[in-house]
Design a protein around this motif. Structure first.
Motif, short mmCIF file in Angstrom:
data_model
loop_
_atom_site.label_atom_id
_atom_site.label_comp_id
_atom_site.label_asym_id
_atom_site.label_seq_id
_atom_site.Cartn_x
_atom_site.Cartn_y
_atom_site.Cartn_z
N GLN A 72 0.80 -1.23 0.00
CA GLN A 72 0.00 0.00 0.00
C GLN A 72 0.83 1.28 0.00
O GLN A 72 0.30 2.36 0.12
N PHE A 73 2.15 1.16 -0.09
CA PHE A 73 2.98 2.38 0.00
C PHE A 73 4.10 2.43 -1.04
O PHE A 73 4.52 1.37 -1.54
N GLY A 74 4.55 3.65 -1.34
CA GLY A 74 5.64 3.85 -2.29
C GLY A 74 6.68 4.81 -1.75
O GLY A 74 7.56 5.27 -2.47
N HIS A 75 6.56 5.11 -0.46
CA HIS A 75 7.39 6.17 0.14
C HIS A 75 7.64 5.83 1.60
O HIS A 75 6.73 5.38 2.31
N VAL A 76 8.90 6.03 2.04
CA VAL A 76 9.27 5.75 3.43
C VAL A 76 9.99 6.97 4.00
O VAL A 76 10.87 7.54 3.35
N THR A 77 9.59 7.36 5.21
CA THR A 77 10.22 8.50 5.88
C THR A 77 11.05 7.99 7.05
O THR A 77 10.54 7.27 7.92
N ILE A 78 12.33 8.37 7.05
CA ILE A 78 13.21 8.01 8.16
C ILE A 78 13.34 9.24 9.06
O ILE A 78 13.71 10.31 8.62
N SER A 79 12.95 9.04 10.32
CA SER A 79 12.90 10.16 11.23
C SER A 79 13.60 9.75 12.53
O SER A 79 14.13 8.65 12.64
N GLY A 80 13.59 10.64 13.53
CA GLY A 80 14.31 10.31 14.75
C GLY A 80 13.67 10.92 15.98
O GLY A 80 12.47 11.15 15.97
N GLY A 81 14.51 11.25 16.95
CA GLY A 81 15.94 11.27 16.99
C GLY A 81 16.58 11.95 15.79
O GLY A 81 15.91 12.66 15.06
N ASN A 82 17.88 11.73 15.68
CA ASN A 82 18.62 12.25 14.54
C ASN A 82 19.23 11.10 13.76
O ASN A 82 20.32 10.63 14.08
N PRO A 83 18.57 10.67 12.68
CA PRO A 83 19.11 9.57 11.87
C PRO A 83 20.43 9.96 11.20
O PRO A 83 21.16 9.08 10.74
N GLY A 84 20.72 11.26 11.18
CA GLY A 84 21.97 11.74 10.60
C GLY A 84 23.20 11.32 11.40
O GLY A 84 24.33 11.54 10.97
N LEU A 85 22.99 10.71 12.55
CA LEU A 85 24.13 10.20 13.35
C LEU A 85 24.58 8.83 12.88
O LEU A 85 25.63 8.34 13.30
N LEU A 86 23.79 8.18 12.02
CA LEU A 86 23.98 6.76 11.74
C LEU A 86 24.51 6.49 10.33
O LEU A 86 23.75 6.50 9.37
N PRO A 87 25.81 6.18 10.21
CA PRO A 87 26.35 5.88 8.88
C PRO A 87 25.65 4.69 8.23
O PRO A 87 25.52 4.63 7.00
N GLN A 88 25.17 3.76 9.05
CA GLN A 88 24.58 2.52 8.51
C GLN A 88 23.21 2.71 7.86
O GLN A 88 22.64 1.76 7.31
N ILE A 89 22.68 3.93 7.89
CA ILE A 89 21.41 4.21 7.17
C ILE A 89 21.62 4.00 5.66
O ILE A 89 20.67 3.72 4.92
N ASP A 90 22.84 4.17 5.22
CA ASP A 90 23.21 4.01 3.81
C ASP A 90 22.60 2.74 3.20
O ASP A 90 21.97 2.78 2.13
N GLN A 91 22.77 1.66 3.91
CA GLN A 91 22.30 0.36 3.46
C GLN A 91 20.78 0.32 3.35
O GLN A 91 20.22 -0.25 2.43
N LEU A 92 20.13 0.91 4.34
CA LEU A 92 18.66 0.94 4.35
C LEU A 92 18.14 1.69 3.12
O LEU A 92 17.20 1.25 2.46
N ILE A 93 18.78 2.82 2.82
CA ILE A 93 18.36 3.61 1.65
C ILE A 93 18.47 2.76 0.38
O ILE A 93 17.55 2.74 -0.45
N ASP A 94 19.57 2.05 0.25
CA ASP A 94 19.76 1.22 -0.96
C ASP A 94 18.69 0.14 -1.08
O ASP A 94 18.14 -0.08 -2.16
#
Lengths: 240, 240
Positions: A72-94
């Motif tokens: 039912q979705f085509g869009h995901v929002t990553i929020s926090g906290g500050n997700p900008g602290l996490l280098p490993q978000i890279d993988q999730l985006i891919d």
């Protein structure tokens, strides 16, 4: 490297900022380098929900999103906290992109991550004086410069406004980064009120006051002024 | 050729659609080829305000905008009625651009104008069954094809939703034009209510119902669902 996740929910609408109204899923990460006085998600960093934090692989997050949002979705929002602290978000985006999903992310812009350039809808939300935090302009300049050169998606600035000082801060931000779309957002200073109708009417009044101030400004010409639609709809409830 | 203008006002915020929240001035033209059952601007075409229509040169409109908005704006919205009926809007767009102003325009997409390609934020709002109008898909196809090839700015589709049939119509529109951003908007079926608070709460409830319907759809994945912020703020008042 696993990602500290405090909640995954949706589909719902994004209630604020550059993709306001967008049907989206939310992934909320734990941990923040800031402690804003009026933060509406203190549970992500104040320790009260430590036991709710799950360390998840990007692939597990993707599975959780599919369980909750199916097709039912085509869009995901990553929020926090500050997700900008996490280098490993890279993988999730891919992984999200592999699934043909667009990705939005919000961060205060206190740290640079190379994966910022891959985000489809990136909101930088530096915090105004009322937060009690101090903006590191050297870092913010670096981030905005880097994005201008390399970002594939869109980027915007968002400043939450609680008082006159905050509005002055927003004017400075706008003059410093005139080419980046600026969103002004009404601050919610009633984050514990549980009468939803009263809260909606109160925040509408605050919204109108902010509009009145911005309309007469000759500095804040090319801006958007928005409320948080989710608080109109669901008050201070979480996970909607 | 002069332009039939029924009101010029602002600066205020755009309350709906792709530039929701944007600080803008409004120029509302008179005359429409449609007569939607629920039109919230019937005065532009039903003859009741014939005596208010001013035939203005584009340059005069620009002067009027400066008188009312001074140097407080960077964006102008041309609305109606259906401004898409007027070839002479071309000149107005050029003058606005010469003044470094961005231009938004809304039309149902029942007629093509070559100047559509110059609009910075173009909203095409075909009307769903509840309006009583019939969409000419040949024309709409032609417009969307032409814009894809030549538009300098951005374009979106907006469908107002009053009932289930309207939602089905929106699904068809989305499947026919999957590459064009689609905005779903809550219909206001209380356009004469003058209790502003009651109207806000009523429309919030309608908004939540629409969100609930869209969230479970596997067709309406990449959409935005929005209310009309101006009705939350100012009820059914005009000129704000």
């Amino acid at each position: 490297m696993k990602i500290p996740v405090i909640e995954v929910f949706g589909p719902t609408i994004q209630g604020e900022g550059m993709v306001i109204g967008r049907k989206t899923m939310f992934v909320r990460t734990a941990g923040c380098d800031y402690s804003c006085s009026w933060c509406d998600s203190k549970f992500t960093w104040d320790g009260t929900e430590k036991h709710h934090i799950q360390m998840m692989e990007a692939e597990e997050i993707m599975q959780d999103l599919r369980e909750k949002g199916a097709d039912q979705f085509g869009h995901v929002t990553i929020s926090g906290g500050n997700p900008g602290l996490l280098p490993q978000i890279d993988q999730l985006i891919d992984i999200l992109h592999d699934h043909d999903l667009e990705v939005a992310l919000e961060t205060q812009g206190s740290r640079w991550q190379t994966w910022f350039t891959k985000i489809d809808d990136l909101t930088l939300s530096p915090k105004p004086p009322s937060s009690g935090m101090k903006t590191n302009y050297q870092t913010l300049d670096f981030i905005i410069d880097s994005l201008k050169q390399k970002q594939r998606g869109k980027c915007s600035l968002k400043v939450v406004i609680f008082n006159e000082d905050d509005l002055g801060y927003a004017e400075n931000i706008h003059q410093r980064y005139p080419d980046v779309s600026l969103y002004l957002q009404v601050g919610n200073d009633e984050i514990t009120m549980d009468n939803d109708q009263a809260l909606s009417l109160y925040l509408l009044q605050k919204y109108e006051e902010l509009i009145d101030q911005v309309m007469v400004s000759t500095i804040l010409k090319d801006v958007r002024v928005l409320p948080q639609l989710h608080t109109f709809l669901w008050g201070n409830k979480r996970g909607v």
